[in-house]
Design a protein around this motif. Structure first.
Motif, PDB file in Angstrom:
ATOM      1  N   SER A  35      40.540  45.791  43.677  1.00 29.51           N
ATOM      2  CA  SER A  35      39.592  45.816  42.576  1.00 29.51           C
ATOM      3  C   SER A  35      40.086  44.857  41.498  1.00 29.51           C
ATOM      4  CB  SER A  35      39.446  47.236  42.048  1.00 29.51           C
ATOM      5  OG  SER A  35      40.716  47.713  41.702  1.00 29.51           O
ATOM      6  N   ASP A  36      39.342  44.785  40.399  1.00 29.45           N
ATOM      7  CA  ASP A  36      39.657  43.805  39.363  1.00 29.45           C
ATOM      8  C   ASP A  36      40.061  44.529  38.081  1.00 29.45           C
ATOM      9  OD1 ASP A  36      39.753  41.623  37.692  1.00 29.45           O
ATOM     10  OD2 ASP A  36      37.901  40.739  38.443  1.00 29.45           O
ATOM     11  N   ASP A  37      41.287  44.345  37.645  1.00 23.84           N
ATOM     12  CA  ASP A  37      41.752  44.930  36.375  1.00 23.84           C
ATOM     13  C   ASP A  37      41.951  46.451  36.426  1.00 23.84           C
ATOM     14  OD1 ASP A  37      41.475  42.350  35.444  1.00 23.84           O
ATOM     15  OD2 ASP A  37      39.926  42.774  33.958  1.00 23.84           O
ATOM     16  N   HIS A  38      42.239  46.992  37.575  1.00 24.10           N
ATOM     17  CA  HIS A  38      42.441  48.446  37.662  1.00 24.10           C
ATOM     18  C   HIS A  38      43.928  48.778  37.465  1.00 24.10           C
ATOM     19  CE1 HIS A  38      41.587  52.445  39.984  1.00 24.10           C
ATOM     20  NE2 HIS A  38      41.903  52.623  38.724  1.00 24.10           N
ATOM     21  N   ILE A  78      46.731  37.485  35.910  1.00 26.82           N
ATOM     22  CA  ILE A  78      45.363  37.107  35.579  1.00 26.82           C
ATOM     23  C   ILE A  78      44.646  36.847  36.903  1.00 26.82           C
ATOM     24  CG2 ILE A  78      46.225  34.789  35.094  1.00 26.82           C
ATOM     25  CD1 ILE A  78      43.919  34.391  33.215  1.00 26.82           C
ATOM     26  N   CYS A  79      43.325  36.993  36.844  1.00 29.18           N
ATOM     27  CA  CYS A  79      42.531  37.103  38.081  1.00 29.18           C
ATOM     28  C   CYS A  79      42.754  36.017  39.134  1.00 29.18           C
ATOM     29  CB  CYS A  79      41.065  37.160  37.711  1.00 29.18           C
ATOM     30  SG  CYS A  79      39.995  37.386  39.116  1.00 29.18           S
ATOM     31  N   GLY A  80      42.218  34.797  38.869  1.00 32.66           N
ATOM     32  CA  GLY A  80      42.247  33.743  39.885  1.00 32.66           C
ATOM     33  C   GLY A  80      43.667  33.472  40.377  1.00 32.66           C
ATOM     34  N   PRO A 203      36.988  47.427  37.858  1.00 28.97           N
ATOM     35  CA  PRO A 203      36.447  47.755  36.544  1.00 28.97           C
ATOM     36  C   PRO A 203      36.682  46.654  35.493  1.00 28.97           C
ATOM     37  CG  PRO A 203      38.595  48.787  36.800  1.00 28.97           C
ATOM     38  CD  PRO A 203      38.371  47.940  38.019  1.00 28.97           C
ATOM     39  N   HIS A 204      36.282  45.424  35.832  1.00 32.80           N
ATOM     40  CA  HIS A 204      36.453  44.267  34.932  1.00 32.80           C
ATOM     41  C   HIS A 204      35.500  44.362  33.729  1.00 32.80           C
ATOM     42  CE1 HIS A 204      35.868  39.934  33.872  1.00 32.80           C
ATOM     43  NE2 HIS A 204      37.155  39.871  34.148  1.00 32.80           N
ATOM     44  N   ARG A 205      35.832  43.645  32.682  1.00 33.42           N
ATOM     45  CA  ARG A 205      34.964  43.530  31.519  1.00 33.42           C
ATOM     46  C   ARG A 205      33.543  43.153  31.939  1.00 33.42           C
ATOM     47  NH1 ARG A 205      36.435  39.708  26.296  1.00 33.42           N
ATOM     48  NH2 ARG A 205      35.199  40.839  24.789  1.00 33.42           N
ATOM     49  N   SER A 337      44.991  46.058  42.932  1.00 35.43           N
ATOM     50  CA  SER A 337      44.148  45.387  41.952  1.00 35.43           C
ATOM     51  C   SER A 337      44.804  44.055  41.641  1.00 35.43           C
ATOM     52  CB  SER A 337      44.073  46.247  40.691  1.00 35.43           C
ATOM     53  OG  SER A 337      43.553  45.494  39.628  1.00 35.43           O
ATOM     54  N   ASP A 338      44.030  43.071  41.161  1.00 33.52           N
ATOM     55  CA  ASP A 338      44.608  41.734  40.959  1.00 33.52           C
ATOM     56  C   ASP A 338      45.721  41.711  39.899  1.00 33.52           C
ATOM     57  OD1 ASP A 338      42.730  42.136  38.963  1.00 33.52           O
ATOM     58  OD2 ASP A 338      41.919  40.100  39.036  1.00 33.52           O
ATOM     59  N   GLN A 339      45.734  42.675  39.004  1.00 31.47           N
ATOM     60  CA  GLN A 339      46.848  42.900  38.062  1.00 31.47           C
ATOM     61  C   GLN A 339      46.605  44.246  37.413  1.00 31.47           C
ATOM     62  OE1 GLN A 339      43.717  40.463  36.585  1.00 31.47           O
ATOM     63  NE2 GLN A 339      44.493  42.263  35.555  1.00 31.47           N
ATOM     64  N   GLY A 340      47.501  44.586  36.468  1.00 34.45           N
ATOM     65  CA  GLY A 340      47.292  45.803  35.701  1.00 34.45           C
ATOM     66  C   GLY A 340      46.373  45.545  34.521  1.00 34.45           C
ATOM     67  N   ASP A 350      42.614  44.042  28.098  1.00 40.83           N
ATOM     68  CA  ASP A 350      43.048  42.846  28.848  1.00 40.83           C
ATOM     69  C   ASP A 350      44.481  42.948  29.415  1.00 40.83           C
ATOM     70  OD1 ASP A 350      41.323  40.469  29.592  1.00 40.83           O
ATOM     71  OD2 ASP A 350      43.214  39.458  29.188  1.00 40.83           O
ATOM     72  N   LYS A 351      45.084  41.809  29.762  1.00 43.67           N
ATOM     73  CA  LYS A 351      46.290  41.797  30.627  1.00 43.67           C
ATOM     74  C   LYS A 351      47.252  40.673  30.227  1.00 43.67           C
ATOM     75  CE  LYS A 351      42.604  39.721  32.864  1.00 43.67           C
ATOM     76  NZ  LYS A 351      41.242  40.112  33.135  1.00 43.67           N
ATOM     77  N   ARG A 352      47.623  39.773  31.112  1.00 49.40           N
ATOM     78  CA  ARG A 352      48.359  38.532  30.837  1.00 49.40           C
ATOM     79  C   ARG A 352      49.855  38.665  30.555  1.00 49.40           C
ATOM     80  NH1 ARG A 352      43.983  34.907  29.743  1.00 49.40           N
ATOM     81  NH2 ARG A 352      42.149  36.187  30.039  1.00 49.40           N
TER      82      ARG A 352
END
Ligand code: SGN
Ligand code: CA
Length: 521
Positions: A35-38, A78-80, A203-205, A337-340, A350-352
């Protein structure tokens, strides 16, 4: 009698065929769900402040029936860039995909693990979020979110289905699962093992829940993380200077209703540009800043957790499908997930950052045929290790250029003696989005050291045992001097080992450079 006997033998052989080691049929299926951002702390199996409000029973089932990993970290949160690292088993500076913004497009000519699986007789599919610009390669079937920027829409999403643009009606998390199950049921070659990447936008923005979950916690006040009111003391130039605080939610994030008279361009502006730096969106002007901050957090966290609930429901559907079709035993199911993500910790979304909440990736694996249920693992693993692990399980040797290392043995509690004790991190994107200074660093099981270098020059050091929330930058504490020196040496050695011992000037250029567009192959 003879004929009957032979028929009997044949039947026995064909029924145990799928378990014969080394035979074609014994190769496991792979279902890689991302998933994205989970954030891991929004999964009840990991434990967090939301467990009693928003449990995730289906993801938790993977922990019960498989292995839950506590220390899987993203090499560039970060995603990509994370997706590129997962696919190639290589760091950003090797696979070339450093950033989302100005990151260009993923060079699809390069080696990826799905391509290797396809080359070795796997049926391969990608459904959901791709977000790498170039057309996916190595898939027999793909259907990925393809609106501009490829972030995906929650409602009525646009997909690219094997080269054809289609708009589907409904909610993305449900639809993406429908398409995955359709392919598993009727489109793949059932005689070959399959490998599917099932990748949710959620659960991305901007955290849009399914209609049925929109008002799920209307009467509830969700708990606040203990660092919600972080004042960033001692970290003013790093943690204290971001566009990640509650001030940066826009009106769309906060689901505010536009005034009736607005239309056209005006209306679009109202929705999107509510978050210029320093501007504070409020539902009504009588609210104090402190009240507005809390109100925003409540709106955000409820929508986020409602999106997670749909992800969890749909994982339940997928697991049930595997059960009902006799596929559970020999299918490796991964959830990650692609990151936390920050769920109000340090006052952020957000993340990063290399800090814990975004660095850590949830990671669960179930593989009943070979892996004992109910285990926990604390080895330090990163997202470049996924590709070699999945390939080893499929009996495929990755090329030497792959930087990650297989942790297949670790799944059975047999962590190799020389398993890495630390991981190397590097984030490049700045100033958009969210104004986080580029930084690199190292984390081992107890300490973390990071260097923020773009237009500041700041080192940070955290003792995670004494300061698990990373509130106290202990870089100048003389008691740590020797450890810090050792870690600096180790960090430099790791950068050299992975081939990223560039000068700060060269590193800054990566941040500044617009990588433009690689022509799709
Ligand atoms: C969008 C979001 C950002 C988010 C990036 C990266 N803005 O640009 O908040 O950090 O994606 O997310 S939005 O207003 O368009 O929602 S990532 O998952 O692709 O890394
Ligand atoms: Ca993401």
């Amino acid at each position: 009698i003879n004929a009957c006997f032979y028929l009997f033998i044949l039947l026995v052989l064909s029924s145990c065929g799928s378990r014969l080691p080394g035979s074609e049929a014994a190769r496991p299926n792979i279902l890689f769900i991302m998933s994205d951002d989970h954030a891991a702390h929004a999964i009840s199996a990991y434990g967090g402040i939301y467990d009693e409000y928003a449990p995730t029973p289906n993801i938790d089932r993977l922990a019960r029936e498989g292995v839950l990993f506590r220390n899987v970290f993203c090499t560039n949160a970060i995603c990509g860039p994370s997706r590129a690292a997962v696919l190639t088993g290589k760091y950003s500076h090797v696979n070339g995909y450093y950033k989302n913004e100005g990151g260009g497009q993923f060079n699809a000519e390069q080696w990826t693990f799905p391509q290797a699986l396809q080359d070795n007789g796997y049926q391969t599919a990608l459904v959901g979020k791709w977000h790498l610009g170039t057309e996916p390669r190595g898939f027999d079937y793909f259907k990925y979110h393809n609106n501009p920027g490829q972030q995906g829409f929650y409602w009525d999403p646009v997909y690219n289905e094997n080269g054809k643009e289609v708009t589907e009606e409904g909610y993305a998390t449900n639809l993406t699962t429908d398409f995955a199950l359709e392919w598993l049921t009727s489109q793949r070659d059932q005689d070959q093992p399959f490998a599917m990447l099932l990748q949710y936008k959620a659960p991305h923005r901007n955290w849009e829940p399914d209609r049925k979950y929109e008002d799920l916690w209307e009467e509830t006040e969700m708990p606040y993380p203990s660092t919600f009111d972080d004042d960033y003391a001692g970290r003013e130039k790093t943690a204290g200077d971001t566009d990640m605080t509650m001030d940066f939610f826009n009106r769309k994030d906060m689901k505010l209703t536009p005034p009736e008279e607005l239309a056209g361009r005006e209306l679009r502006r109202w929705n999107t540009y509510g978050n210029k730096r320093g501007q504070n969106v409020k539902p009504d002007s009588t609210m104090s800043d402190a009240e507005a901050r809390r109100w925003k957090y409540q709106t955000y966290i409820k929508d986020y957790l409602a999106c997670v609930k749909s992800v969890d429901d749909n994982i339940g559907r997928v697991l049930q499908y595997l059960d009902e079709n006799g596929l559970a035993e020999n299918t490796i199911v991964v959830y990650t997930s692609d990151q936390g993500f920050y769920l109000g910790e340090h006052g952020w979304f957000d993340k990063r950052f290399i800090y814990e909440e975004s660095l850590r990736m949830p990671f669960l694996v179930r593989y009943p045929a070979k892996v004992k249920a109910g285990q926990e693992n604390t080895d330090i693993i990163t997202n470049v290790d996924f590709a070699p692990t999945l390939l080893e399980a499929a009996g495929i040797t990755p090329p030497a250029a792959v930087q990650g290392r297989s942790f297949l043995a670790n799944l059975s509690g047999k962590t190799p003696q020389d398993w890495p004790q630390a991981m190397y991190y590097h984030y490049y994107e700045y100033p958009f989005w969210h104004h986080v200074q580029p930084h690199y660093g190292i984390r081992n099981d107890r300490y973390k050291l990071a260097h923020f270098y773009y237009d500041i020059d700041v080192w940070e050091f955290y003792d995670l045992e004494k300061d698990p929330q990373e509130l106290n930058n202990a870089i100048d504490d003389p008691a740590n001097a020797a450890i810090i020196e050792d870690m600096k040496t180790e960090l430099r050695a790791m950068m050299a080992h992975y081939g990223n011992d560039r000068s700060l000037e060269e590193l800054r250029e990566i941040t500044t450079k617009d990588f433009g567009h690689v022509t799709p192959a």
